[in-house]
Write an enzyme that holds these catalytic residues in place. Structure first.
Site, PDB file in Angstrom:
ATOM      1  N   MET A 156       0.841  -1.194   0.000  1.00  0.00           N
ATOM      2  CA  MET A 156       0.000   0.000   0.000  1.00  0.00           C
ATOM      3  C   MET A 156       0.881   1.251   0.000  1.00  0.00           C
ATOM      4  SD  MET A 156      -2.182   1.420   3.170  1.00  0.00           S
ATOM      5  CE  MET A 156      -3.897   1.179   2.980  1.00  0.00           C
ATOM      6  N   GLY A 212      -7.647  10.926  -0.642  1.00  0.00           N
ATOM      7  CA  GLY A 212      -9.001  10.651  -0.155  1.00  0.00           C
ATOM      8  C   GLY A 212     -10.034  11.318  -1.050  1.00  0.00           C
ATOM      9  N   THR A 213     -11.140  10.620  -1.281  1.00  0.00           N
ATOM     10  CA  THR A 213     -12.126  11.132  -2.245  1.00  0.00           C
ATOM     11  C   THR A 213     -13.407  11.654  -1.585  1.00  0.00           C
ATOM     12  OG1 THR A 213     -13.119   8.961  -2.596  1.00  0.00           O
ATOM     13  CG2 THR A 213     -11.255   9.548  -4.025  1.00  0.00           C
ATOM     14  N   ASP A 233      -8.622   6.391  -1.760  1.00  0.00           N
ATOM     15  CA  ASP A 233      -9.539   5.953  -0.700  1.00  0.00           C
ATOM     16  C   ASP A 233     -10.955   6.428  -1.030  1.00  0.00           C
ATOM     17  OD1 ASP A 233      -9.928   5.023   2.252  1.00  0.00           O
ATOM     18  OD2 ASP A 233     -10.902   6.991   2.151  1.00  0.00           O
ATOM     19  N   TYR A 242     -19.714   8.145   0.331  1.00  0.00           N
ATOM     20  CA  TYR A 242     -19.355   9.434  -0.274  1.00  0.00           C
ATOM     21  C   TYR A 242     -20.207   9.732  -1.520  1.00  0.00           C
ATOM     22  CZ  TYR A 242     -15.177   8.853   2.689  1.00  0.00           C
ATOM     23  OH  TYR A 242     -14.317   8.634   3.743  1.00  0.00           O
ATOM     24  N   LYS A 251     -15.352   1.370   1.081  1.00  0.00           N
ATOM     25  CA  LYS A 251     -15.839   1.016   2.424  1.00  0.00           C
ATOM     26  C   LYS A 251     -17.306   0.611   2.416  1.00  0.00           C
ATOM     27  CE  LYS A 251     -12.932   4.791   4.175  1.00  0.00           C
ATOM     28  NZ  LYS A 251     -13.165   5.915   3.236  1.00  0.00           N
ATOM     29  N   HIS A 256     -16.750   0.693   7.261  1.00  0.00           N
ATOM     30  CA  HIS A 256     -16.581   2.151   7.400  1.00  0.00           C
ATOM     31  C   HIS A 256     -16.609   2.602   8.859  1.00  0.00           C
ATOM     32  CE1 HIS A 256     -17.244   6.145   5.078  1.00  0.00           C
ATOM     33  NE2 HIS A 256     -16.662   6.396   6.224  1.00  0.00           N
ATOM     34  N   SER A 304      -6.807  20.854  -5.818  1.00  0.00           N
ATOM     35  CA  SER A 304      -6.288  21.488  -7.033  1.00  0.00           C
ATOM     36  C   SER A 304      -4.996  20.770  -7.426  1.00  0.00           C
ATOM     37  CB  SER A 304      -5.985  22.965  -6.781  1.00  0.00           C
ATOM     38  OG  SER A 304      -4.904  23.072  -5.873  1.00  0.00           O
ATOM     39  N   ASN A 316       1.324  18.284  -1.911  1.00  0.00           N
ATOM     40  CA  ASN A 316       1.128  17.245  -0.889  1.00  0.00           C
ATOM     41  C   ASN A 316       1.857  15.951  -1.235  1.00  0.00           C
ATOM     42  OD1 ASN A 316      -0.498  19.219   0.135  1.00  0.00           O
ATOM     43  ND2 ASN A 316      -2.343  17.999   0.286  1.00  0.00           N
TER      44      ASN A 316
END
Ligand SMILES: NC(=O)c1ccc[n+]([C@@H]2O[C@H](COP(=O)([O-])OP(=O)(O)OC[C@H]3O[C@@H](n4cnc5c(N)ncnc54)[C@H](OP(=O)(O)O)[C@@H]3O)[C@@H](O)[C@H]2O)c1
Length: 294
Positions: free
Chosen positions: A1, A7-8, A32, A37, A66, A99, A246, A253
């Site tokens: 991993m 993350g979405t 993720d 979501y 999840k 989750h 963005s 990041n």
């Protein structure tokens, strides 16, 4: 991993697509997602297009999604999993997480409430029942690993002890104001990955990005506060999830490097403590608007 995960949890559909593409282009290979979501279709579309354009094989990315609280009954797990797979346009998942440890009334309503607005929990199913159904997904080969999210060490222990397939990953809120040290030590000892969400404190202001220890280190090492926080998370042995929206922030990041030891130690000695997301106590997500279901 891959330790750096994207993350979405992005409420806007169009932004989900552009941010996911930007993350892939910046170098993120770990994504993720979650049924809750309500944007797995958009993530799937962005990944499919991004992989094709970049000539990136499916095996080079790591995708998690999840199981939501209203699908904890064992007989609902496989169809929930298949639904996510279909929306994500994938034929296997790298990781499937429960989750939250809280079972809600089973059904298609993701946020079931009584007339007073109280959550309707399901008392007829245990976490271990749900875990056994998750183990069957690994057995049938469409899911490479399983884990839990929003769980405390106390709730993790009985699952760890009685499971046939041990949790590979535990996803929880973790950052310098909520280091979850005891849980991290347990995970390291047992070979479980602690996957930290909110490594930037959900970007809240005032908050972690403005913590004077973090901003001073950032100035000293020539990185941004966000890069310092993400580097700290990786350096202490966790994987992490971040949600830049963005292309510039995705590149920022992704561009992290090890902190000098004194900086790392200084962050470890921060004594401010704050939990930002109460989901671990109720199963109700703190950052998803109430209301509509898929
Ligand atoms: N298991 C769970 O219950 C759970 C709960 C929450 C989240 N998650 C997962 O964790 C992922 C990460 O979410 P998060 O909110 O915890 O992520 P985060 O990266 O800690 O915070 C995101 C916030 O930080 C800001 N940000 C991102 N990069 C930045 C930078 N370089 N400089 C300054 N601000 C920056 C974003 O601002 P902009 O919006 O302006 O870009 C956004 O407001 C989610 O997408 C989801 O996959 C899981």
């Amino acid at each position: 991993m891959p330790a750096l995960g994207f993350g979405t949890l992005i409420p806007d559909a169009a932004l989900t697509i552009t941010a996911t593409r930007d993350a892939l282009e910046a170098g993120f290979r770990h994504f993720d997602c979650a049924e809750r979501y309500r944007n797995e279709r958009e993530v799937g579309e962005a990944l499919q297009a991004g992989l094709a354009d970049g000539g990136i094989p499916r095996e080079d990315i790591f995708v998690t999604t999840k199981l939501w609280n209203s699908n904890h009954r064992p007989e609902r797990v496989e169809s929930a999993f298949e639904g996510s797979l279909r929306r994500l346009k994938l034929n296997y998942l790298d990781l499937y997480l429960i989750h939250t440890p809280f079972a809600f009334q089973p059904g298609d309503e993701q946020d079931p409430r009584d007339q007073n607005g109280n959550v309707l929990y399901d008392q007829e199913v245990t976490l271990l029942d749900t875990w056994s159904a998750m183990e069957s997904l690994v057995d049938n080969g469409k899911c490479r690993a399983i884990g839990l999210s929003d769980i405390s060490l106390n709730a993790l222990l009985p699952i760890y002890e009685s499971s046939r397939i041990k949790p590979a990953v535990v996803q929880v809120e973790s950052h310098p104001h909520l280091p979850e040290t005891e849980l991290l030590e347990f995970c390291k000892e047992k070979g479980i990955v602690l996957l930290a969400f909110a490594p930037l404190g959900h970007g809240m202001k005032p908050g972690l990005l403005e913590d004077p220890v973090i901003t001073a280190i950032a100035a000293r090492v020539g990185k941004t506060p966000a890069q310092v926080l993400l580097a700290w998370a990786v350096q202490r042995g966790t994987a992490l999830l971040t949600t830049p929206k963005s292309a510039a922030r995705a590149r920022e990041n992704f561009d992290i490097s090890a902190l000098p030891k004194d900086a790392f130690d200084e962050i470890n000695s921060i004594r401010t403590r704050q939990r930002l997301n109460e989901v671990v106590k109720t199963g109700v997500p703190g950052f998803i608007p109430r209301g509509s279901s898929t």
